[in-house]
Design an enzyme around this catalytic site. Structure first.
Site, PDB file in Angstrom:
ATOM      1  N   PRO A  12       0.899  -1.137  -0.127  1.00  9.09           N
ATOM      2  CA  PRO A  12       0.025  -0.004   0.014  1.00  9.09           C
ATOM      3  C   PRO A  12       0.838   1.360  -0.078  1.00  9.09           C
ATOM      4  CG  PRO A  12       0.025  -1.057   2.217  1.00  9.09           C
ATOM      5  CD  PRO A  12       0.681  -2.172   1.163  1.00  9.09           C
ATOM      6  N   ASN A  13       0.296   2.304  -0.594  1.00 10.83           N
ATOM      7  CA  ASN A  13       1.053   3.527  -0.892  1.00 10.83           C
ATOM      8  C   ASN A  13       1.937   3.838  -1.602  1.00 10.83           C
ATOM      9  OD1 ASN A  13      -1.407   4.708   0.812  1.00 10.83           O
ATOM     10  ND2 ASN A  13      -0.207   3.743   2.636  1.00 10.83           N
ATOM     11  N   ARG A  20       5.938  11.070  -2.320  1.00 17.30           N
ATOM     12  CA  ARG A  20       5.589  10.693  -0.921  1.00 17.30           C
ATOM     13  C   ARG A  20       6.772  10.693  -0.060  1.00 17.30           C
ATOM     14  NH1 ARG A  20       4.572   4.679   1.055  1.00 17.30           N
ATOM     15  NH2 ARG A  20       4.230   5.128   3.330  1.00 17.30           N
ATOM     16  N   TYR A  25      11.824   7.846   1.075  1.00 17.20           N
ATOM     17  CA  TYR A  25      11.353   6.912  -0.028  1.00 17.20           C
ATOM     18  C   TYR A  25      12.133   7.643  -1.289  1.00 17.20           C
ATOM     19  CZ  TYR A  25       8.144   5.426   3.339  1.00 17.20           C
ATOM     20  OH  TYR A  25       7.560   4.767   4.494  1.00 17.20           O
ATOM     21  N   ASN A  76       7.717  -5.801  -1.079  1.00 20.58           N
ATOM     22  CA  ASN A  76       7.475  -4.620  -0.141  1.00 20.58           C
ATOM     23  C   ASN A  76       6.256  -4.595   0.245  1.00 20.58           C
ATOM     24  OD1 ASN A  76       7.730  -2.283   1.466  1.00 20.58           O
ATOM     25  ND2 ASN A  76       8.858  -1.207  -0.369  1.00 20.58           N
ATOM     26  N   ALA A  79       3.219  -0.919   4.812  1.00 22.38           N
ATOM     27  CA  ALA A  79       2.532  -0.760   6.173  1.00 22.38           C
ATOM     28  C   ALA A  79       2.255  -2.303   6.546  1.00 22.38           C
ATOM     29  CB  ALA A  79       1.530   0.125   6.168  1.00 22.38           C
ATOM     30  N   GLU A 100      11.983 -10.113   1.261  1.00 24.96           N
ATOM     31  CA  GLU A 100      11.454  -8.900   1.680  1.00 24.96           C
ATOM     32  C   GLU A 100      12.317  -7.615   1.677  1.00 24.96           C
ATOM     33  OE1 GLU A 100      10.018  -8.989   6.022  1.00 24.96           O
ATOM     34  OE2 GLU A 100      10.109  -6.650   6.065  1.00 24.96           O
ATOM     35  N   HIS A 102      12.605  -3.091   1.836  1.00 22.72           N
ATOM     36  CA  HIS A 102      12.261  -1.801   1.944  1.00 22.72           C
ATOM     37  C   HIS A 102      13.267  -0.827   1.619  1.00 22.72           C
ATOM     38  CE1 HIS A 102       9.121  -3.679   4.959  1.00 22.72           C
ATOM     39  NE2 HIS A 102      10.217  -4.354   5.045  1.00 22.72           N
ATOM     40  N   ARG A 109      13.794   4.027  12.370  1.00 24.54           N
ATOM     41  CA  ARG A 109      12.587   4.941  12.199  1.00 24.54           C
ATOM     42  C   ARG A 109      11.598   4.579  13.570  1.00 24.54           C
ATOM     43  NH1 ARG A 109       9.542   4.789   6.459  1.00 24.54           N
ATOM     44  NH2 ARG A 109       8.263   6.651   7.584  1.00 24.54           N
TER      45      ARG A 109
HETATM   46  C1  DQA Z   1       8.358   0.807   3.462  1.00 24.12           C
HETATM   47  C2  DQA Z   1       8.529   0.805   4.972  1.00 24.12           C
HETATM   48  C3  DQA Z   1       7.022   0.852   5.764  1.00 24.12           C
HETATM   49  O1  DQA Z   1       7.347   1.020   7.144  1.00 24.12           O
HETATM   50  C4  DQA Z   1       6.397   1.948   5.367  1.00 24.12           C
HETATM   51  O2  DQA Z   1       4.783   1.594   5.972  1.00 24.12           O
HETATM   52  C5  DQA Z   1       5.922   1.742   3.851  1.00 24.12           C
HETATM   53  C6  DQA Z   1       7.110   1.651   3.184  1.00 24.12           C
HETATM   54  C7  DQA Z   1       9.707   0.958   3.015  1.00 24.12           C
HETATM   55  O3  DQA Z   1       9.718   0.582   1.754  1.00 24.12           O
HETATM   56  O4  DQA Z   1      10.363   1.752   3.575  1.00 24.12           O
HETATM   57  O5  DQA Z   1       4.918   2.222   3.292  1.00 24.12           O
HETATM   58  O6  DQA Z   1       8.058  -0.479   3.282  1.00 24.12           O
END
Ligand code: DQA
Length: 169
Positions: A12-13, A20, A25, A76, A79, A100, A102, A109
């Protein structure tokens, strides 16, 4: 050997990348990351299917069917990393090797990001290297996909017992 096929899931997002929170990011769009990933796959003789989804159930269903068509998963979970038992269970049940990734360093964080429910069912996690997390993650996923179909004995050095030479001193 058949061409390995890796399923790549952006959670998501991540469709908002570019605008963003660039301090976490970066400034590049998801489309530009996807272009890099397709380039790596091409160079390595692998196929990739890339999906972005904001819906947990959708991601669970994709992973549920993944065992039939893919030899590895690059994800990825965004959240959902920190909340989704359902995605964790789907990866575990699929039996396919998962990596996985990120963009940001989740351990640097907020405290709620320090726990990944997904990491224990993945072969590995890459966090904090920006787009390089994805590039390196895909390299790893392709390697895992190439060995996924092989019998255990031939899977490479890591699965063989280490024989130590006797200390000669
Ligand atoms: C994320 C890290 C997560 O905590 C966050 O909610 C994201 C992006 C990253 O790629 O750094 O949406 O997965």
């Amino acid at each position: 050997m058949a061409r390995p096929h890796v399923l790549i899931i952006h959670g998501p997002n991540l469709q908002l990348l570019g605008s963003r929170q660039p301090q976490w990011y970066g400034r590049n769009s998801l489309a530009s990351i996807d272009r890099q990933l397709r380039g790596i796959a091409k160079a390595r003789g692998a196929d990739v299917t890339i999906v972005q989804s904001n819906h947990e159930g959708n991601i669970v269903e994709l992973i549920g069917k993944a065992g039939r068509s893919y030899q590895a998963l690059l994800i990825n979970p965004a959240a959902y990393t920190h909340t989704s038992v359902a995605i964790r269970d789907a990866i575990e049940a699929s039996g396919i090797p998962a990596v996985e990734v990120h963009l940001s360093n989740i351990y640097a964080r907020e405290a709620f990001r320090h726990q990944s429910l997904i990491a224990p069912v993945c072969r590995g996690q890459i966090s904090g290297l920006g787009e390089a997390s994805y590039r390196l993650g895909l390299e790893a996923a392709i390697e895992l996909a190439q060995t996924a179909g092989l019998p255990r004995k031939t899977r490479g050095a890591s699965s063989r017992p280490v024989r130590r030479k006797k200390n000669m001193a």
